[in-house]
Design an enzyme around this catalytic site. Structure first.
Site, PDB file in Angstrom:
ATOM      1  N   LYS A 188     -10.253  -4.836   1.627  1.00 40.01           N
ATOM      2  CA  LYS A 188      -9.929  -5.105   0.223  1.00 40.01           C
ATOM      3  C   LYS A 188      -9.368  -6.519   0.076  1.00 40.01           C
ATOM      4  CE  LYS A 188      -7.051  -3.349  -3.518  1.00 40.01           C
ATOM      5  NZ  LYS A 188      -6.256  -2.240  -4.026  1.00 40.01           N
ATOM      6  N   GLU A 191      -6.281  -7.101  11.854  1.00 41.07           N
ATOM      7  CA  GLU A 191      -7.113  -6.273  12.736  1.00 41.07           C
ATOM      8  C   GLU A 191      -8.597  -6.445  12.379  1.00 41.07           C
ATOM      9  OE1 GLU A 191      -4.418  -5.198  11.147  1.00 41.07           O
ATOM     10  OE2 GLU A 191      -3.416  -3.543  12.212  1.00 41.07           O
ATOM     11  N   GLY A 249      -6.625   1.136  -1.704  1.00 38.81           N
ATOM     12  CA  GLY A 249      -7.334   1.243  -0.423  1.00 38.81           C
ATOM     13  C   GLY A 249      -7.671   2.677  -0.045  1.00 38.81           C
ATOM     14  N   ARG A 250      -6.667   3.548  -0.084  1.00 40.15           N
ATOM     15  CA  ARG A 250      -6.893   4.939   0.355  1.00 40.15           C
ATOM     16  C   ARG A 250      -7.643   5.760  -0.690  1.00 40.15           C
ATOM     17  NH1 ARG A 250      -1.843   3.412  -0.243  1.00 40.15           N
ATOM     18  NH2 ARG A 250      -0.459   4.400  -1.742  1.00 40.15           N
ATOM     19  N   GLU A 305       0.792   8.110   2.886  1.00 37.26           N
ATOM     20  CA  GLU A 305       0.960   6.733   2.425  1.00 37.26           C
ATOM     21  C   GLU A 305       1.265   6.722   0.917  1.00 37.26           C
ATOM     22  OE1 GLU A 305      -1.179   3.405   4.607  1.00 37.26           O
ATOM     23  OE2 GLU A 305      -2.033   3.198   2.620  1.00 37.26           O
ATOM     24  N   HIS A 310      -6.070  27.051  19.389  1.00 39.23           N
ATOM     25  CA  HIS A 310      -5.736  27.077  20.816  1.00 39.23           C
ATOM     26  C   HIS A 310      -4.787  25.939  21.181  1.00 39.23           C
ATOM     27  CE1 HIS A 310      -8.868  30.144  21.478  1.00 39.23           C
ATOM     28  NE2 HIS A 310      -9.420  29.542  20.436  1.00 39.23           N
ATOM     29  N   LYS A 327       3.353  -5.334   9.383  1.00 40.09           N
ATOM     30  CA  LYS A 327       2.321  -6.384   9.432  1.00 40.09           C
ATOM     31  C   LYS A 327       3.002  -7.750   9.530  1.00 40.09           C
ATOM     32  CE  LYS A 327      -1.404  -4.455   6.491  1.00 40.09           C
ATOM     33  NZ  LYS A 327      -2.221  -4.701   5.309  1.00 40.09           N
TER      34      LYS A 327
END
Ligand code: G6Q
Length: 549
Positions: free
Chosen positions: A209, A215, A269-270, A355, A386, A514
């Protein structure tokens, strides 16, 4: 700044508080035994979806109090404000309009006085054209080969949605398209993907965005170098596209704005999987299927916006969460998908929820004195039965669960799906009913166990039960159903944010780390002398430098 009564001082909250003394004593097993219509009263159906919330520690009165709370928090007005495009993300002064991407009839929605629908439709048209060209081999690589490896480079909201949806809709992939995802800055993420693909057949999608995320940009530069080494600088325009809101940075990186698919600040973003960020999904499943995914979300938007609270699935789901979080003090929440293709859904939801609602300051800038977003975790059933289910059944803390279940599998093989379905139903029933000491003792006696054995083991084998769960049942997880599912959780998160009076759409907590990483980097590489850190951070910087020498 909008005024609002503190949650604890609201009439409905106080009533709920008083009523909770009774709720605490509710025993679901007894409630089911006493009331044969319990399921009838506590389930909702919409399209091909059934939401069963009867296995919760609530009565009709509890639900009434919860719906009153939503009313007192002016939920209806807040829902309208979001859909209308009011700047409800107040700390960033932004509208929150992922719903505009699902506004299928293009009814005008204004941001700063201009209708945003033309720009949205223009990008969708560009996505359709480009994705078709890639899928049908018209847009070829630099050496004339078909692009069959799609590598999405992005992180957080620019990764988790596409990862989850492409996996969930794997059955709809074009036969010769393979999707790969690089998110982590750990060089291994790049190395592993690059080792499997041929540059001549690879399309890199740089999804960011802001187009400033370290990264993503580092991973993108590494991939660009790898491509240029193999095919030369001229190949870049045939093998790199960008998804972003930041044209200037995209061009600075060396991707032509012709090869950029835009989205805008009003898409968080999310919440961006519906936007240009969905390009890898579209290449994999085709625009027609992606539009069905949007249609599913649009159907949920309509339901959320128009159904009264008592018949509103996201509202009901959210209020149950508030009851557990703020009254029962259950701070964890598990989401288990009984569909292998939904294995990344819990990770996606974890970001969406944690978030958005992992906040401590309310919309007036005050620290809240109640708890907000819970810890969300989960996985795919039956695998997780399990692993962490032991704690869900017998741990000291109670963890409410959502079970997501398709009645029909995409892979009906023998009795697999019946076994899968029996398991999820058994889990929900077992959590609700538990198993009394008396039942355990009788069972052990019947199995021929000695009196001593029964006496010693019965406590270990007893299940307290009364552990809540929701069943979210679909006919089948197709693109439409998936759209409904994702939008349902988006709206659930929104409703809880309204009740807790927080900004669900900022993420200052992500920013701090960040910033600090940027400061540490030159200290770690030796360009700068490490300083102004606590003794632990300082010693760790030194230890890492020593190990790397
Ligand atoms: C999501 C967050 C965050 C974001 C990533 C990637 O809502 O803001 O997860 O998506 O930090 O950001 P960019 O897309 O800007 O690279």
């Amino acid at each position: 700044m909008e005024k609002r009564k503190v949650l604890g001082k609201m009439k409905s909250w106080k009533k709920l508080h008083a009523h909770f003394k009774k709720v605490k004593e509710f025993n679901m097993r007894e409630m089911f035994e006493k009331d044969k219509d319990r399921f009838e009263k506590f389930h909702l159906v919409y399209e091909n979806m059934l939401f069963d919330f009867s296995k919760n520690r609530v009565s009709e009165k509890t639900m009434r109090h919860l719906y009153d709370l939503a009313k007192e928090c002016q939920l209806s007005e807040k829902i309208e404000a979001m859909f209308r495009g009011d700047k409800i993300n107040i700390t960033e002064n932004r509208s929150v309009l992922h719903t505009a991407l699902r506004n299928r009839k293009s009814k005008p929605i204004k941001v700063d006085g201009s209708d945003i629908m033309p720009q949205i439709n223009e990008v969708f048209a560009k996505i359709r054209k480009f994705s078709d060209a890639v899928r049908f081999g018209e847009f070829k690589g630099h050496t004339g080969k078909k692009l069959t490896n799609i590598v999405n480079i992005g992180i957080g909201g620019s990764d988790l949605g596409p990862v989850m949806v492409t996996e969930a809709l794997k059955k709809y992939w074009a036969k010769d398209i393979h999707c790969h995802f690089i998110s982590n800055i750990d060089g291994t993420a790049c190395a592993e993907v690059l080792s499997k693909i041929n540059p001549e057949e690879t399309l890199f999608i740089v999804a960011s965005k802001t187009f400033t995320t370290i990264e993503t940009l580092t991973n993108a530069r590494t991939c660009r170098r790898w491509l240029v080494e193999a095919l030369g600088e001229h190949a870049v325009s045939k093998h790199f596209v960008a998804l972003s809101t930041n044209k200037a940075e995209v061009e600075k990186f060396g991707i032509d704005s012709e090869n950029m698919f835009e989205f805008w600040d009003y898409i968080g973003g999310r919440y961006s999987v519906w936007s240009a960020i969905g390009l890898p999904i579209v290449i994999a499943i085709g625009m027609d299927n992606f539009e069905k995914f949007l249609d599913g979300a649009a159907a949920m938007d309509k339901h959320f916006r128009t159904a009264d609270f008592e018949h509103n699935i996201p509202v009901t789901l959210a209020l149950l969460g508030v009851l557990y979080n703020n009254f029962f003090d259950f701070k964890r929440y598990a989401v288990i998908a009984y569909d292998q293709y939904l294995k990344y859904f819990p990770a996606y939801l974890q970001q969406l929820d944690m978030e958005s609602n992992g906040k401590t300051v309310d919309l007036q800038g005050n620290f809240v004195d109640y708890s907000t977003g819970p810890v969300i975790f989960g996985g795919a059933g039956t695998d997780v039965q399990h692993s962490f289910f032991q704690q869900i059944h017998q741990g000291t803390d109670i963890i409410p669960c959502d079970f997501i279940v398709p009645a029909i599998s995409h892979n009906e093989i023998g009795e697999h799906h019946d076994i899968l379905m029996s398991n999820v139903l058994a889990q929900a029933e077992a959590l609700m009913k538990g198993k009394t000491e008396k039942e355990v003792a009788a069972e052990m006696k019947k199995a021929g166990k000695s009196v001593e054995e029964v006496k010693f083991l019965k406590a270990f084998k007893t299940f307290s039960g009364n552990r809540p769960s929701n069943m979210i049942l679909f006919k089948k997880i197709d693109p439409f159903a998936l759209g409904m599912l994702v939008a349902m959780y988006e709206h659930k998160v929104f409703v809880q944010g309204v009740i807790w009076n927080i900004d669900s759409y900022d993420q200052w907590g992500v920013e701090l780390g960040k910033q600090m990483a940027v400061k540490i980097m030159p200290e770690l590489t030796g360009e700068l002398h490490p300083m102004e850190h606590d003794s632990s951070t300082l010693s760790l910087i030194k230890a890492i430098r020593k190990f790397r020498k």
